[in-house]
Design a protein around this motif. Structure first.
Motif, PDB file in Angstrom:
ATOM      1  N   ALA A 194       0.847  -1.190   0.000  1.00 28.58           N
ATOM      2  CA  ALA A 194       0.000   0.000   0.000  1.00 28.58           C
ATOM      3  C   ALA A 194       0.887   1.246   0.000  1.00 28.58           C
ATOM      4  N   ILE A 195       0.452   2.257  -0.729  1.00 25.50           N
ATOM      5  CA  ILE A 195       1.246   3.488  -0.831  1.00 25.50           C
ATOM      6  C   ILE A 195       1.147   4.261   0.488  1.00 25.50           C
ATOM      7  N   PRO A 196       2.293   4.524   1.133  1.00 24.47           N
ATOM      8  CA  PRO A 196       2.259   5.245   2.408  1.00 24.47           C
ATOM      9  C   PRO A 196       2.080   6.749   2.202  1.00 24.47           C
ATOM     10  N   GLU A 197       1.567   7.403   3.209  1.00 26.77           N
ATOM     11  CA  GLU A 197       1.505   8.865   3.187  1.00 26.77           C
ATOM     12  C   GLU A 197       2.917   9.429   3.250  1.00 26.77           C
ATOM     13  N   ALA A 198       3.161  10.482   2.493  1.00 25.05           N
ATOM     14  CA  ALA A 198       4.466  11.140   2.561  1.00 25.05           C
ATOM     15  C   ALA A 198       4.655  11.761   3.933  1.00 25.05           C
ATOM     16  N   GLN A 199       5.826  11.572   4.512  1.00 23.11           N
ATOM     17  CA  GLN A 199       6.125  12.083   5.843  1.00 23.11           C
ATOM     18  C   GLN A 199       7.045  13.298   5.758  1.00 23.11           C
ATOM     19  N   PRO A 200       7.001  14.161   6.770  1.00 19.42           N
ATOM     20  CA  PRO A 200       7.939  15.292   6.782  1.00 19.42           C
ATOM     21  C   PRO A 200       9.375  14.770   6.754  1.00 19.42           C
ATOM     22  N   LEU A 201      10.212  15.426   5.959  1.00 19.72           N
ATOM     23  CA  LEU A 201      11.606  15.009   5.847  1.00 19.72           C
ATOM     24  C   LEU A 201      12.403  15.654   6.974  1.00 19.72           C
ATOM     25  N   ARG A 205      15.729  11.495  11.194  1.00 20.19           N
ATOM     26  CA  ARG A 205      15.510  10.124  10.726  1.00 20.19           C
ATOM     27  C   ARG A 205      16.752   9.583  10.043  1.00 20.19           C
ATOM     28  N   TYR A 206      17.371  10.390   9.218  1.00 13.07           N
ATOM     29  CA  TYR A 206      18.513   9.933   8.436  1.00 13.07           C
ATOM     30  C   TYR A 206      19.803   9.960   9.253  1.00 13.07           C
ATOM     31  N   ALA A 207      19.820  10.738  10.335  1.00 14.04           N
ATOM     32  CA  ALA A 207      20.987  10.767  11.215  1.00 14.04           C
ATOM     33  C   ALA A 207      21.078   9.508  12.073  1.00 14.04           C
ATOM     34  N   ARG A 208      20.001   8.701  12.116  1.00  9.91           N
ATOM     35  CA  ARG A 208      20.043   7.467  12.907  1.00  9.91           C
ATOM     36  C   ARG A 208      20.958   6.414  12.285  1.00  9.91           C
ATOM     37  N   LYS A 209      21.262   6.560  11.000  1.00  6.77           N
ATOM     38  CA  LYS A 209      22.214   5.672  10.313  1.00  6.77           C
ATOM     39  C   LYS A 209      21.771   4.202  10.337  1.00  6.77           C
ATOM     40  N   GLU A 210      20.496   3.988  10.113  1.00  8.48           N
ATOM     41  CA  GLU A 210      19.955   2.628  10.118  1.00  8.48           C
ATOM     42  C   GLU A 210      19.827   2.111   8.682  1.00  8.48           C
ATOM     43  N   ILE A 211      20.588   1.076   8.374  1.00 12.82           N
ATOM     44  CA  ILE A 211      20.547   0.434   7.051  1.00 12.82           C
ATOM     45  C   ILE A 211      19.525  -0.701   7.091  1.00 12.82           C
ATOM     46  N   LEU A 212      18.710  -0.790   6.064  1.00 14.66           N
ATOM     47  CA  LEU A 212      17.733  -1.881   5.965  1.00 14.66           C
ATOM     48  C   LEU A 212      18.041  -2.728   4.728  1.00 14.66           C
ATOM     49  N   PRO A 341      23.315  13.892   6.817  1.00 18.30           N
ATOM     50  CA  PRO A 341      21.880  13.591   6.927  1.00 18.30           C
ATOM     51  C   PRO A 341      21.011  14.447   6.007  1.00 18.30           C
ATOM     52  N   ASP A 342      21.434  15.676   5.749  1.00 21.66           N
ATOM     53  CA  ASP A 342      20.649  16.527   4.840  1.00 21.66           C
ATOM     54  C   ASP A 342      20.651  15.953   3.421  1.00 21.66           C
ATOM     55  N   ARG A 343      21.803  15.438   2.994  1.00 20.10           N
ATOM     56  CA  ARG A 343      21.881  14.801   1.681  1.00 20.10           C
ATOM     57  C   ARG A 343      20.982  13.564   1.652  1.00 20.10           C
ATOM     58  N   CYS A 344      21.004  12.810   2.741  1.00 20.29           N
ATOM     59  CA  CYS A 344      20.135  11.634   2.855  1.00 20.29           C
ATOM     60  C   CYS A 344      18.675  12.029   2.676  1.00 20.29           C
TER      61      CYS A 344
END
Length: 388
Positions: A194-201, A205-212, A341-344
């Protein structure tokens, strides 16, 4: 006025067919609401003749005996790749598809020929066999028989139009199968989730450095290479983490890795939403719908330059592409993202934008319908070669 009618032909229902089969069928049903749609499953027709099923398995066993014994091929896949089964399925479908009953047909996958004289047949496929030769480690000895390859070529040439998921498959149809470029069109595909709602960037979130990583075929999907790259990040980014969803050999050392194994499909979106980067450095991939799912979840994607991935990932825009098997380059690209993180976040936004314009089912099947309507209006002859 009688309602218009089309048939969708698939090898199997889903499951056991991939979830993409179910997603595609649902999208077609939504895009053609003015048509009565009948779904024909090839294996249901075949199972009516049990003795012939046994014969077909024996034919495949004899045809591919050396490769089966060496475990270079698997019988359940080889079963459908003999001229015997090709002709049998064609016979069954010609009996099932009445030209007076259907306006046109759409076949999902390209393991059989659903073309019937008098009925335009459209193919929607994610892969063609000869495209495998463009993957590292795959050579001509790995191909299925020459007889099957001739059958596969006929499948495409008998179609009114072949729709593909990616430009590499389109290119292979033209260069390797001799298709007229005007009869092949890349329309991409949609997400299986299902298509998720777009979340605030948020940079947080990206500073957490979590690879999936999401993939069940650990070796082919590049799991060992990702693990090597992750170890190389320990000095520069000791706070980075790696979550692995899928199946991993018990012999693999997963120290420091959050290994979740198989998870229910409905829980996957939550894992994407928690991640900072999606990475699957696959070495052989016909398509890879998990990349599309990650893009919809606003993730930068680090992948390999194989198969359809150059369509999905625009290098330096919504992620990075590295050579398959190159753990050093992979670690460097992951480190580049973790450094900024900003680039992420910017790449995550670009992923979402690319998904919305290329990998949204209403857009994808809308392109398919537009082309089909144009072909029908032009009176494109159907099954001309099948009739010969």
């Amino acid at each position: 006025m009688a309602k218009k009618r089309l048939a969708v032909i698939s090898l199997n229902p889903s499951p056991p067919a991939p979830v993409a089969t179910r997603s595609t069928l649902k999208a077609i049903q939504q895009a053609f609401p003015d048509f009565e749609i009948e779904v024909i499953y090839v294996t249901d027709l075949m199972k009516r003749a049990r003795l012939r099923m046994v014969t077909a398995a024996a034919v495949a066993g004899v045809s591919y005996m050396p490769d089966l014994l060496r475990r270079r091929k698997v019988l359940k896949y080889a079963f459908f790749r003999t001229p015997f089964v090709y002709r049998w399925i064609g016979h069954l479908l010609r009996r099932e598809i009445d030209p007076d009953r259907y306006d046109f047909t759409i076949q999902i996958q390209s393991l059989f020929d659903a073309s019937v004289p008098g009925v335009p047949n459209f193919i929607y496929t994610d892969h063609v066999h000869l495209e495998n030769l463009n993957f590292d480690g795959f050579d001509e000895s790995d191909l299925y028989s020459e007889g099957w390859r001739a059958c596969e070529r006929e499948i495409y040439h008998n179609a009114t139009t072949v729709f593909t998921w990616s430009s590499n498959v389109t290119r292979s149809l033209v260069e390797d199968y001799g298709m007229d470029p005007g009869r092949v069109e890349c329309i991409h595909t949609g997400s299986n989730s299902a298509i998720p709602e777009a979340q605030p960037l948020t940079p947080e979130r990206y500073a957490r450095k979590e690879i999936l990583f999401v993939g069940h075929d650990w070796e082919r999907k590049g799991g060992p290479v990702l693990l090597q790259a992750f170890r190389k990040l320990e000095d520069r980014h000791p706070d980075a983490s790696l979550t692995v969803i899928g199946r991993v050999p018990e012999t693999e050392d997963l120290t420091g890795v959050d290994y979740l194994g198989r998870v229910p499909l409905e829980t996957l979106p939550a894992h994407y939403a928690r991640a900072s980067v999606f990475c699957m450095p696959t070495r052989l991939e016909p398509f890879g719908n998990v990349f599309v799912e990650a893009m919809w979840q606003q993730l930068p994607v680090v992948a390999t330059r194989v198969g359809a991935l150059p369509d999905i990932v625009e290098d330096g825009v919504n992620g990075y592409l590295v050579p398959p098997g190159d753990a050093d380059s992979l670690a460097e690209r992951l480190s580049t993202l973790f450094d900024d993180p900003d680039r992420c976040a910017s790449m995550g936004a670009a992923s979402r934008e690319r998904a919305e314009t290329h990998y949204d089912w209403p857009i994808v099947i809308g392109r398919m319908r537009q082309r089909i309507e144009a072909e029908l209006a032009a009176g494109q002859p159907a099954g001309a070669q099948a009739a010969q």
